[in-house]
Design a protein around this motif. Structure first.
Motif, PDB file in Angstrom:
ATOM      1  N   LEU A 212     -74.388  20.194   3.525  1.00  0.00           N
ATOM      2  CA  LEU A 212     -73.252  19.863   4.409  1.00  0.00           C
ATOM      3  C   LEU A 212     -73.381  20.621   5.673  1.00  0.00           C
ATOM      4  O   LEU A 212     -73.153  20.493   6.897  1.00  0.00           O
ATOM      5  CB  LEU A 212     -71.865  19.981   3.882  1.00  0.00           C
ATOM      6  CG  LEU A 212     -71.400  19.043   2.797  1.00  0.00           C
ATOM      7  CD1 LEU A 212     -70.368  19.476   2.245  1.00  0.00           C
ATOM      8  CD2 LEU A 212     -71.541  17.575   3.328  1.00  0.00           C
ATOM      9  N   LEU A 213     -73.804  22.140   5.418  1.00  0.00           N
ATOM     10  CA  LEU A 213     -74.159  23.116   6.223  1.00  0.00           C
ATOM     11  C   LEU A 213     -75.137  22.644   7.233  1.00  0.00           C
ATOM     12  O   LEU A 213     -75.168  22.614   8.453  1.00  0.00           O
ATOM     13  CB  LEU A 213     -74.286  24.585   5.868  1.00  0.00           C
ATOM     14  CG  LEU A 213     -74.442  25.639   6.863  1.00  0.00           C
ATOM     15  CD1 LEU A 213     -73.266  25.753   7.915  1.00  0.00           C
ATOM     16  CD2 LEU A 213     -74.645  26.920   5.997  1.00  0.00           C
ATOM     17  N   HIS A 214     -76.195  22.306   6.788  1.00  0.00           N
ATOM     18  CA  HIS A 214     -77.490  21.879   7.287  1.00  0.00           C
ATOM     19  C   HIS A 214     -77.230  20.544   8.130  1.00  0.00           C
ATOM     20  O   HIS A 214     -77.672  20.573   9.341  1.00  0.00           O
ATOM     21  CB  HIS A 214     -78.418  21.364   6.402  1.00  0.00           C
ATOM     22  CG  HIS A 214     -79.871  20.938   6.936  1.00  0.00           C
ATOM     23  ND1 HIS A 214     -80.771  21.634   7.852  1.00  0.00           N
ATOM     24  CD2 HIS A 214     -80.179  19.870   6.992  1.00  0.00           C
ATOM     25  CE1 HIS A 214     -81.659  21.055   8.092  1.00  0.00           C
ATOM     26  NE2 HIS A 214     -81.492  19.501   7.819  1.00  0.00           N
ATOM     27  N   GLU A 215     -76.461  19.743   7.741  1.00  0.00           N
ATOM     28  CA  GLU A 215     -75.923  18.517   8.518  1.00  0.00           C
ATOM     29  C   GLU A 215     -75.142  18.829   9.870  1.00  0.00           C
ATOM     30  O   GLU A 215     -75.350  18.371  10.897  1.00  0.00           O
ATOM     31  CB  GLU A 215     -75.297  17.443   7.592  1.00  0.00           C
ATOM     32  CG  GLU A 215     -76.064  16.866   6.579  1.00  0.00           C
ATOM     33  CD  GLU A 215     -75.276  16.056   5.515  1.00  0.00           C
ATOM     34  OE1 GLU A 215     -74.099  15.761   5.812  1.00  0.00           O
ATOM     35  OE2 GLU A 215     -75.883  15.527   4.624  1.00  0.00           O
ATOM     36  N   ALA A 216     -74.253  19.721   9.594  1.00  0.00           N
ATOM     37  CA  ALA A 216     -73.495  20.169  10.492  1.00  0.00           C
ATOM     38  C   ALA A 216     -74.147  20.954  11.607  1.00  0.00           C
ATOM     39  O   ALA A 216     -73.913  20.834  12.817  1.00  0.00           O
ATOM     40  CB  ALA A 216     -72.368  21.031  10.061  1.00  0.00           C
ATOM     41  N   LEU A 217     -75.076  21.936  11.237  1.00  0.00           N
ATOM     42  CA  LEU A 217     -75.850  22.513  12.188  1.00  0.00           C
ATOM     43  C   LEU A 217     -76.806  21.597  12.938  1.00  0.00           C
ATOM     44  O   LEU A 217     -76.958  21.683  14.087  1.00  0.00           O
ATOM     45  CB  LEU A 217     -76.697  23.524  11.620  1.00  0.00           C
ATOM     46  CG  LEU A 217     -76.100  24.793  10.884  1.00  0.00           C
ATOM     47  CD1 LEU A 217     -76.921  25.728  10.010  1.00  0.00           C
ATOM     48  CD2 LEU A 217     -75.311  25.718  12.029  1.00  0.00           C
ATOM     49  N   GLN A 218     -77.459  20.715  12.331  1.00  0.00           N
ATOM     50  CA  GLN A 218     -78.258  19.709  12.882  1.00  0.00           C
ATOM     51  C   GLN A 218     -77.394  18.771  13.974  1.00  0.00           C
ATOM     52  O   GLN A 218     -77.732  18.866  15.092  1.00  0.00           O
ATOM     53  CB  GLN A 218     -78.630  18.868  11.915  1.00  0.00           C
ATOM     54  CG  GLN A 218     -79.797  17.713  12.409  1.00  0.00           C
ATOM     55  CD  GLN A 218     -80.390  16.880  11.221  1.00  0.00           C
ATOM     56  OE1 GLN A 218     -79.875  16.539  10.329  1.00  0.00           O
ATOM     57  NE2 GLN A 218     -81.803  16.934  11.481  1.00  0.00           N
ATOM     58  N   ASP A 221     -76.558  20.809  16.885  1.00  0.00           N
ATOM     59  CA  ASP A 221     -77.790  21.250  17.745  1.00  0.00           C
ATOM     60  C   ASP A 221     -77.960  19.772  18.429  1.00  0.00           C
ATOM     61  O   ASP A 221     -78.344  19.985  19.845  1.00  0.00           O
ATOM     62  CB  ASP A 221     -79.007  21.324  16.900  1.00  0.00           C
ATOM     63  CG  ASP A 221     -80.096  22.020  17.683  1.00  0.00           C
ATOM     64  OD1 ASP A 221     -80.139  22.762  18.314  1.00  0.00           O
ATOM     65  OD2 ASP A 221     -81.266  21.141  17.715  1.00  0.00           O
ATOM     66  N   GLU A 222     -77.898  18.628  17.945  1.00  0.00           N
ATOM     67  CA  GLU A 222     -78.051  17.610  18.359  1.00  0.00           C
ATOM     68  C   GLU A 222     -77.058  17.208  19.865  1.00  0.00           C
ATOM     69  O   GLU A 222     -77.483  16.848  21.003  1.00  0.00           O
ATOM     70  CB  GLU A 222     -77.823  16.357  17.534  1.00  0.00           C
ATOM     71  CG  GLU A 222     -79.241  16.169  16.581  1.00  0.00           C
ATOM     72  CD  GLU A 222     -78.807  15.247  15.512  1.00  0.00           C
ATOM     73  OE1 GLU A 222     -77.841  14.475  15.434  1.00  0.00           O
ATOM     74  OE2 GLU A 222     -79.738  14.942  14.937  1.00  0.00           O
ATOM     75  N   THR A 223     -75.672  17.898  19.373  1.00  0.00           N
ATOM     76  CA  THR A 223     -74.783  17.734  20.474  1.00  0.00           C
ATOM     77  C   THR A 223     -74.964  18.673  21.742  1.00  0.00           C
ATOM     78  O   THR A 223     -74.646  18.318  22.891  1.00  0.00           O
ATOM     79  CB  THR A 223     -73.304  18.131  19.920  1.00  0.00           C
ATOM     80  OG1 THR A 223     -73.066  17.237  18.670  1.00  0.00           O
ATOM     81  CG2 THR A 223     -72.277  17.988  21.035  1.00  0.00           C
ATOM     82  N   CYS A 225     -78.231  19.654  22.440  1.00  0.00           N
ATOM     83  CA  CYS A 225     -79.168  18.956  23.462  1.00  0.00           C
ATOM     84  C   CYS A 225     -78.461  17.835  24.160  1.00  0.00           C
ATOM     85  O   CYS A 225     -79.042  17.705  25.389  1.00  0.00           O
ATOM     86  CB  CYS A 225     -79.998  18.636  22.235  1.00  0.00           C
ATOM     87  SG  CYS A 225     -80.951  20.183  21.520  1.00  0.00           S
ATOM     88  N   GLU A 226     -77.674  17.012  23.559  1.00  0.00           N
ATOM     89  CA  GLU A 226     -77.304  15.803  24.446  1.00  0.00           C
ATOM     90  C   GLU A 226     -76.507  16.369  25.619  1.00  0.00           C
ATOM     91  O   GLU A 226     -76.296  15.847  26.457  1.00  0.00           O
ATOM     92  CB  GLU A 226     -76.369  15.037  23.680  1.00  0.00           C
ATOM     93  CG  GLU A 226     -75.694  14.027  24.240  1.00  0.00           C
ATOM     94  CD  GLU A 226     -76.741  12.753  25.036  1.00  0.00           C
ATOM     95  OE1 GLU A 226     -76.244  12.367  25.844  1.00  0.00           O
ATOM     96  OE2 GLU A 226     -77.555  12.943  24.641  1.00  0.00           O
ATOM     97  N   LEU A 227     -75.611  17.390  25.366  1.00  0.00           N
ATOM     98  CA  LEU A 227     -74.938  17.956  26.632  1.00  0.00           C
ATOM     99  C   LEU A 227     -75.759  18.579  27.398  1.00  0.00           C
ATOM    100  O   LEU A 227     -75.303  18.469  28.889  1.00  0.00           O
ATOM    101  CB  LEU A 227     -73.931  19.284  25.943  1.00  0.00           C
ATOM    102  CG  LEU A 227     -72.714  18.737  25.060  1.00  0.00           C
ATOM    103  CD1 LEU A 227     -71.957  19.955  24.526  1.00  0.00           C
ATOM    104  CD2 LEU A 227     -71.591  17.886  26.193  1.00  0.00           C
ATOM    105  N   GLU A 228     -76.626  19.291  27.297  1.00  0.00           N
ATOM    106  CA  GLU A 228     -77.806  19.714  28.053  1.00  0.00           C
ATOM    107  C   GLU A 228     -78.283  18.669  28.900  1.00  0.00           C
ATOM    108  O   GLU A 228     -78.379  18.921  30.275  1.00  0.00           O
ATOM    109  CB  GLU A 228     -78.887  20.683  27.327  1.00  0.00           C
ATOM    110  CG  GLU A 228     -78.384  22.306  27.065  1.00  0.00           C
ATOM    111  CD  GLU A 228     -79.232  22.764  26.160  1.00  0.00           C
ATOM    112  OE1 GLU A 228     -80.526  22.223  26.205  1.00  0.00           O
ATOM    113  OE2 GLU A 228     -78.877  23.958  25.767  1.00  0.00           O
ATOM    114  N   ARG A 229     -78.832  17.495  28.344  1.00  0.00           N
ATOM    115  CA  ARG A 229     -79.302  16.431  29.155  1.00  0.00           C
ATOM    116  C   ARG A 229     -78.332  15.892  29.912  1.00  0.00           C
ATOM    117  O   ARG A 229     -78.447  15.811  30.973  1.00  0.00           O
ATOM    118  CB  ARG A 229     -79.709  15.334  27.915  1.00  0.00           C
ATOM    119  CG  ARG A 229     -80.498  14.357  28.465  1.00  0.00           C
ATOM    120  CD  ARG A 229     -80.386  13.117  27.638  1.00  0.00           C
ATOM    121  NE  ARG A 229     -79.104  12.690  27.810  1.00  0.00           N
ATOM    122  CZ  ARG A 229     -78.364  11.933  28.383  1.00  0.00           C
ATOM    123  NH1 ARG A 229     -78.857  11.742  29.793  1.00  0.00           N
ATOM    124  NH2 ARG A 229     -77.075  11.450  28.079  1.00  0.00           N
TER     125      ARG A 229
END
Length: 454
Positions: A212-218, A221-223, A225-229
């Motif tokens: 669950l922690l790995h999924e949350a961190l992933q 991280d995706e969020t 990256c999307e915010l930066e984009r």
């Protein structure tokens, strides 16, 4: 308890293969644990098994753990080895019971695999109110007809199992030990088996929470990256808008201002009025374009350096000299500190706040604006205090949103405070609105002393 031999899978994959031979060849003297495919098919066809009272919830919890869809935690192999050693038996199994199958995820004495739930002795243990310990399964009515006891699939005699009960309550399966010889467990061995079953659940819980922690961190991280984009796209869009709109708008302003100087238009009230409206509209559009550009750049990469807020505040006042003079406003700058910040963005923030104070002044008293600072904890509170119309408490958070306006009779785009909030967040700070004693609005920028960009 149940088993079935299977070919070795690739490393790291779950063993879910089915085969006709349920056990390695460990004979009790009458026959081996192997059976023919015909025997196996007949047994499965007539198999039935008990289910728990909370079976739907149990299966939901089992799915949440994800035990049957992910690599088996390596810690489980050590637990079954310890169970076999402590109980002094040749075979031990961690058996996860799904809707139709018994999934042997870790085992000692044979290769872990999958068999039908109806064949499994552990399917019975799953619904028992207490741990099971059977010296001779042939003499126990619960197991005497089981194919692993009767000789059809095996010759098990001794069998003991503890439930794998989750903190939520449902049981995922069992930790069991067994032998082809009649035997008994001591009280300490029985207690140790229960404790090891608890350890199995702890391991499964740990790996579930890690997943669950790995999924949350992933996801985070995706969020990010999307915010930066998105920020990059917004800045590019704003820059393009600025280029594509400001240039022709400058031409419109220039021509409209030239029209007023033409005698025929200057002497015609209607024509003069229309020219003034064009100029006013063009100025408003120019301001909105600047606001959009400021919002796009706010929260981007910061250029952090020591910033003298006294100097910055006086520069803002100089920029706003015309509206300050026009409205007869008085702006006071108190002793402000040197902070670590992006000077350009901080100037945009202060200019927006002072501009708001000027726009939302009250007609019944002179406009007074004070820019002050105070320490709090590990940072600064930079305040822009006015004696204007004020903002109702229920609207103070709402006006931070884009295109939100409390006083529609005052010209504006509804972007300024949203821009200020983004600048504050980019500096690791926050912006809040309070009521000025005696009436008005106090906008407070909280700025940490160890500013790091978000």
């Amino acid at each position: 308890m149940s088993a079935r031999s299977a070919p070795q899978p690739h490393e790291g994959t779950r063993r879910v293969m089915r085969a006709s031979a349920p056990w390695p060849r460990v004979s009790h003297g009458k026959r081996s644990f192997d059976s023919t495919r015909q025997e196996r098919t007949a047994i499965v066809a007539k198999a039935s098994f008990p289910v728990t009272a909370d079976e739907p919830e149990r299966l939901r919890v089992l799915r949440r753990y994800g035990i049957l869809t992910a690599p088996v935690p390596p810690d489980l192999a050590s637990i079954v080895e310890l169970a076999s050693y402590v109980c002094q038996v040749p075979h031990s199994v961690i058996n996860i019971i799904s809707a139709e199958d018994a999934n042997l995820v870790a085992a000692v004495g044979f290769e872990p695999t999958v068999c039908a739930r109806g064949d499994s002795m552990c399917a019975v243990t799953l619904v028992e109110p207490a741990p099971v310990c059977v010296p001779d399964a042939r003499l126990d009515v619960r197991f005497a007809d089981n194919p692993y006891v009767s000789g059809v699939l095996g010759d098990i005699r001794f069998y003991a199992a503890s439930q794998l009960r989750t903190p939520e309550g449902p049981v995922l399966g069992t930790l069991c030990v067994f032998d082809t010889e009649v035997r008994r467990l001591t009280a300490s061995q029985r207690g140790a088996l229960d404790k090891l079953a608890g350890m199995v659940v702890d391991v499964l819980d740990l790996h579930r929470h890690q997943a669950l922690l790995h999924e949350a961190l992933q996801a985070a991280d995706e969020t990010r990256c999307e915010l930066e984009r998105s920020n990059r796209a917004l800045q590019q869009f704003a820059g393009q808008v600025s280029h594509d709109l400001k240039n022709p708008l400058t031409g419109v302003l220039g021509h409209a201002e030239n029209l007023i100087d033409i005698p025929a238009i200057a002497q015609d009230p209607d024509a003069s009025f229309c020219a003034q409206r064009v100029i006013g509209s063009a100025h408003r559009m120019h301001t909105m374009i600047e606001d959009v550009l400021a919002l796009a750049s706010a929260g981007g990469r910061l250029h952090l350096e020591p910033v003298d807020l006294n100097t910055l505040a006086h520069a803002v006042i100089e920029d706003l000299d015309s509206p300050i003079s026009t409205h007869g406003a008085r702006v006071t700058v108190e002793n402000l500190p040197i902070v670590i910040a992006d000077a350009t963005q901080l100037r945009v923030l202060l200019q927006n706040l002072v501009s708001n104070a000027l726009k939302f002044r009250r007609a019944d008293r002179p406009c007074q604006i004070v820019i002050a600072a105070g320490t709090q904890g590990h940072g600064w509170d930079i305040a822009v205090v006015d004696n204007g119309r004020g903002i109702p408490p229920q609207d103070r958070q709402r006006v931070m949103g884009l295109f939100t306006r409390v006083h529609p009779d005052v010209e504006g785009s509804g972007i300024g405070l949203a821009t200020c909030q983004r600048i504050a967040a980019a500096h690791g700070g926050a912006l809040r609105l309070e009521e000025t004693p005696g009436g008005g609005t106090t906008a407070v920028l909280t700025l940490p002393t160890d500013t790091t960009p978000n």
